[in-house]
Design an enzyme around this catalytic site. Structure first.
Site, PDB file in Angstrom:
ATOM      1  N   TYR A   1      16.277  30.043   8.052  1.00  0.00           N
ATOM      2  CA  TYR A   1      15.024  30.717   8.425  1.00  0.00           C
ATOM      3  C   TYR A   1      14.854  30.734   9.930  1.00  0.00           C
ATOM      4  O   TYR A   1      15.106  29.731  10.616  1.00  0.00           O
ATOM      5  CB  TYR A   1      13.825  29.955   7.859  1.00  0.00           C
TER       6      TYR A   1
ATOM      7  N   LYS B   1       0.849  -1.205   0.000  1.00  0.00           N
ATOM      8  CA  LYS B   1       0.000   0.000   0.000  1.00  0.00           C
ATOM      9  C   LYS B   1       0.885   1.255   0.000  1.00  0.00           C
ATOM     10  O   LYS B   1       2.085   1.170   0.329  1.00  0.00           O
ATOM     11  CB  LYS B   1      -0.912  -0.021   1.228  1.00  0.00           C
TER      12      LYS B   1
END
Ligand SMILES: *Cc1c(COP(=O)(O)O)cnc(C)c1O
Length: 358
Positions: free
Chosen positions: A254, A35
């Site tokens: 940042y 999956k």
């Protein structure tokens, strides 16, 4: 190998991990969980390699099943949540899918339909996780519906464990007892074991084991309990695209979250959260380049991140940095980010170039 970001998928490592699974559970059939695009590794490629050695594949969606059939997979494919919208049953039949049946609504629809062309149903019991499956109360009714219907399909009974990765958790014992009670006396094969159960509870292997994460070489128990016998399948790499010397007291990235306590050499690396590398990875998250371990400094940005290479000689533009894989267990990266390897592996975006090697 000189792409901006590459994920190298080692298909021999998948075969090796399947050896480990089959040696651990020699009496059980393997339902290989592919999956979420084989946990981010590429379902078509993974399934083709192991198809001759497994009893079938587990997928979450019809689209995932369709991908497998379209690359020529003829082995059984189990739709893990069954059909949940009425148009899905016809598609599942076209694709010749095994269906998980987890409630009376599905069972009734299946019986009304006749189930012609469905190879096998996987009757899912809710033994305590309370996500999918028949409750003890509904199960009695389901069994009588099934008995009356004489469906032309094989049945398997299955359940899923909520706390299998915590060996000794009391929920495990409660679920085992509940499963024993609900499945007692039934003539159907049984399935309980995900990777954690395969590794920790041979007594619960039963007829079908359902390995997912361990097939990809990752421990279901996380960074605190790596599994040495498994080989990591995916190695994620990106390139050094800038190098600079930064002085003591300067800040990186940042938000200026990281301050250099000494003068440092910083490498800027060509991947970020836009590639699926988690923004939650803090300074100190491990990575590896030129044979040396190092760590992230400063925040991960969308397209780049920054790494301390002060102690690594001869770093040059274009050098490849391993973010996880052969040398850096994804379990450890995940632990730094407060998540699990599963989430990191399934989260890579289509900017990542996949390479398959044997
Ligand atoms: C995903 C899944 C598994 C595999 O779990 P792992 O922890 O990856 O081994 C097994 N069973 C079911 C029902 C699943 O959905």
């Amino acid at each position: 190998m000189s792409s901006r970001v590459s994920a190298t998928v080692n298909l021999s490592a998948i075969s090796h991990n399947l050896d480990v699974i089959q040696q651990a559970a020699p009496q059980s059939c393997v339902l290989a969980m592919v999956k979420a695009d084989a946990y981010g590794h590429g379902a078509g490629e993974v399934a083709r390699v192991i198809e001759p050695r497994v009893g079938g594949f587990g997928v979450a969606t019809l689209d995932e099943a369709d991908v497998l059939r379209s690359v020529g997979i003829v082995a059984p494919i189990v739709l893990l949540e069954g059909f949940n919208f009425s148009h899905e049953l016809a598609i599942a039949k076209e694709l010749k899918l095994d269906l998980v049946i987890h409630n009376l609504i599905q069972l009734t629809e299946l019986v009304n339909d006749g189930a012609e062309g469905i190879p096998r149903i996987w009757l899912k019991l809710d033994t305590g996780m309370h996500r999918l499956g028949f409750s003890s109360k509904d199960w009695k009714k389901a069994l009588s519906v099934l008995t009356d219907a004489h469906l032309p399909v094989e049945s398997v009974v299955m359940t899923h464990m909520a706390c299998a990765d915590e060996i000794g958790h009391e929920q495990n014992q409660l679920q085992e007892q509940c499963f024993e009670e609900m499945s007692r006396g039934l003539p159907f094969p049984c399935s309980i074991a995900n990777s954690a159960v395969i590794l920790s509870r041979p007594d619960l292997h039963r007829d079908w084991v359902r390995p997912g994460i361990m097939l990809y070489g990752v421990s279901p128990f996380g960074a605190g309990q790596l599994v040495d016998s498994l080989k990591p399948v995916m190695t994620l790499r990106a390139s050094v695209i800038a190098l600079r010397d930064v002085e003591e007291g300067e800040w990186i990235g940042y938000g200026a979250t990281y301050q250099c306590s000494t003068p440092k050499k910083i490498a800027t690396v060509s991947l970020g959260y836009g590639d699926g590398y988690p923004r939650s990875a803090p300074s100190g998250t491990p990575c590896y380049l030129n044979g040396v371990y190092t760590e992230l400094v400063g925040r991960v940005s969308m397209d780049m991140l920054t790494v301390d290479v002060s102690h690594i000689p001869d770093v040059a533009l274009g050098d490849q940095v391993e973010l996880w894989g052969e040398h850096v267990p994804v379990e450890q990266v995940a632990a730094h980010c407060g998540t699990i390897g599963y989430e990191l592996l399934t989260g890579l975006t289509n900017r990542v170039a996949f390479h398959y090697v044997r």
